[in-house]
Motif scaffolding. Sequence first.
Motif, mmCIF file in Angstrom:
data_model
loop_
_atom_site.group_PDB
_atom_site.id
_atom_site.type_symbol
_atom_site.label_atom_id
_atom_site.label_comp_id
_atom_site.label_asym_id
_atom_site.label_seq_id
_atom_site.Cartn_x
_atom_site.Cartn_y
_atom_site.Cartn_z
ATOM 1 N N LEU A 19 14.620 7.559 -11.431
ATOM 2 C CA LEU A 19 14.469 6.390 -10.584
ATOM 3 C C LEU A 19 15.545 5.383 -10.975
ATOM 4 O O LEU A 19 16.232 5.537 -11.987
ATOM 5 N N GLY A 20 15.654 4.316 -10.223
ATOM 6 C CA GLY A 20 16.631 3.277 -10.524
ATOM 7 C C GLY A 20 16.365 2.574 -11.842
ATOM 8 O O GLY A 20 17.258 1.947 -12.410
ATOM 9 N N THR A 21 15.154 2.696 -12.345
ATOM 10 C CA THR A 21 14.779 2.107 -13.629
ATOM 11 C C THR A 21 15.159 3.006 -14.807
ATOM 12 O O THR A 21 15.031 2.602 -15.951
ATOM 13 N N GLY A 22 15.573 4.236 -14.501
ATOM 14 C CA GLY A 22 15.876 5.210 -15.547
ATOM 15 C C GLY A 22 14.719 6.158 -15.826
ATOM 16 O O GLY A 22 14.892 7.192 -16.467
ATOM 17 N N GLU A 23 13.533 5.800 -15.354
ATOM 18 C CA GLU A 23 12.358 6.655 -15.547
ATOM 19 C C GLU A 23 12.561 7.982 -14.830
ATOM 20 O O GLU A 23 13.083 8.029 -13.718
ATOM 21 N N ARG A 24 12.145 9.078 -15.466
ATOM 22 C CA ARG A 24 12.232 10.404 -14.854
ATOM 23 C C ARG A 24 10.916 10.709 -14.144
ATOM 24 O O ARG A 24 9.834 10.442 -14.669
ATOM 25 N N ARG A 25 11.024 11.247 -12.932
ATOM 26 C CA ARG A 25 9.854 11.657 -12.156
ATOM 27 C C ARG A 25 10.120 13.042 -11.594
ATOM 28 O O ARG A 25 11.263 13.427 -11.350
ATOM 29 N N LEU A 26 9.041 13.783 -11.349
ATOM 30 C CA LEU A 26 9.177 15.063 -10.665
ATOM 31 C C LEU A 26 9.758 14.827 -9.273
ATOM 32 O O LEU A 26 9.467 13.821 -8.629
#
Length: 193
Positions: A19-26
């Motif tokens: 995501l734009g926050t750097g968080e990884r998501r499936l």
Amino acid sequence: MVKLNKIYTRTGDDGTTGLGTGERRLKSDLRVDAYGTVDEANACIGMARIHTGSEHPAIDAMLSRIQNDLFDLGADLAVPDDGKPLEYEPLRIVAAQTARVEQDIDAINKGLQPLKSFVLNGGAPAAAALHLARTVARRAERIMVALAQDPAEHVNREALKYINRVSDFLFVAARAVNDNGKADVLWIPGKNR
């Protein structure tokens, strides 16, 4: 600003994306599905613009603005507001963007024939393409609404209003390019019984 030097990074090979926050998501995550479907709607609008560019320049200019706004919407969705401070001001859909689409709808709708039945998708190539874009935008809206129902997720309320107006705009634009509704293909209930 976005800077893309290398298109493949291999970081998504495990089925995740950032995501734009750097968080990884499936990649199957509802948020990723939402902004991916917004991107799909944008691509459909691009296809419709092949037909509107020279024949309907005013509508084409409106579609161009919407395409840019849809990238703003994708950015809004890709940076969820989790209440944590960010090092930058995230891009959010604002009321002025929704109001502009409403003004465009009103301007187009003035010249349309009144509807006496539901409209089938079709008519001129531009109209068929705009109807396809409308159905994809409606799917994006449904996904965004589902995402907003999750208490752990936040969706900008103005973003929900905006995507709803885009779908409405695409409907009236499809009618406009169908000779202001005169060439609409109308539903005849029970016609083939």
